[in-house]
Design a protein around this motif. Structure first.
Motif, PDB file in Angstrom:
ATOM      1  N   GLN A  95      40.700  37.809  41.926  1.00 41.66           N
ATOM      2  CA  GLN A  95      40.764  38.312  43.294  1.00 41.66           C
ATOM      3  C   GLN A  95      39.356  38.718  43.706  1.00 41.66           C
ATOM      4  O   GLN A  95      38.465  38.841  42.853  1.00 41.66           O
ATOM      5  N   GLY A  98      36.860  40.817  41.671  1.00 36.68           N
ATOM      6  CA  GLY A  98      37.403  40.916  40.320  1.00 36.68           C
ATOM      7  C   GLY A  98      36.544  40.238  39.278  1.00 36.68           C
ATOM      8  O   GLY A  98      37.053  39.465  38.474  1.00 36.68           O
ATOM      9  N   TRP A  99      35.253  40.531  39.296  1.00 37.87           N
ATOM     10  CA  TRP A  99      34.340  39.997  38.286  1.00 37.87           C
ATOM     11  C   TRP A  99      33.434  41.126  37.813  1.00 37.87           C
ATOM     12  O   TRP A  99      33.254  42.132  38.487  1.00 37.87           O
TER      13      TRP A  99
END
Length: 234
Positions: A95, A98-99
């Motif tokens: 998402q 989301g890293w």
């Protein structure tokens, strides 16, 4: 097809599902060109110096990135390139946002190797338990021995990474600082990989007493399962 080229192809397929144009392939099969940014896909060699024009590296541990399912995305490299590459990273991550930024070039590869090693040990047990749906007996002495051996391997990997980055392991006076640094939310850490490496080395240094107790426990277990009477019968 090399592992890096397969990883690069999987990333391209995932981008297609997100409606982003395919980045150009550059420098063979292991790099992508995104808006003048050169991005390496997959682990960087431990002993090689990254190319001067390399902006970012991308890695995902445990599972290959699929076109529709999520995966953990590790990012490392030039901080000034993160904002420019954010649409690309958001499309690749499970998402938006989301890293995990791990640090300078090489940091994502280090974290990838650590997480892969941890999953290599615990993954089969987790998958077996999930498939059977019931509790199965675990050989705890053997598992603990594997964990101790794994920790020593991770400590060696951590020392190599810190040396490569020009960093030092924590001194005895800095042990609590190591814990405080790693306790911060990962997104707020400037160099997550360095903090992880220092934490693993701290765990290894504190584990000597545990290793001695484990060896004594294994010797006791071996003695208890051996012949009940080692003497010859009369």
């Amino acid at each position: 097809m090399s592992a890096d080229s397969a990883y690069r192809l999987a990333l391209q397929q995932r981008l297609a599902t997100g409606g982003l144009p395919h980045p150009a392939v550059a420098r063979g099969d292991n790099c992508l060109q995104w808006q003048q940014l050169l991005i390496h896909c997959g682990p960087l060699p431990l002993t090689a110096t990254p190319a001067a024009n390399l902006a970012l590296e991308l890695n995902s541990p445990w599972l290959p990135p699929q076109a529709s399912s999520g995966f953990a995305l590790l990012v490392a490299g030039q901080r000034q390139a993160l904002q420019q590459a954010q649409p690309l990273l958001d499309a690749l991550a499970p998402q938006a946002g989301g890293w995990l930024y791990c640090g300078p070039l090489g940091a994502a590869s280090f974290c990838r190797r650590v997480f892969d090693a941890l999953f290599y040990l615990s993954g089969p047990l987790l998958l077996q338990a999930a498939a059977s749906g019931q509790q199965t007996p675990i050989d705890w002495p053997a598992l603990l021995l594997q964990q101790q051996e794994l920790l020593q391997q991770l400590a060696a990997l951590s020392r190599d990474y810190l040396q490569q980055q020009g960093e030092d392991a924590a001194t005895a006076d800095e042990q609590w600082q190591v814990l405080d640094d790693f306790r911060q939310p990962p997104l707020q850490q400037q160099h997550f990989a360095r903090n992880l490496a220092r934490l693993l080395l701290l765990a290894d240094s504190l584990g000597e007493n545990a290793r001695q107790l484990l060896e004594a426990a294994l010797d006791l277990a071996a003695a208890s399962t051996g012949p009940q009477n080692a003497k010859s019968p009369p």
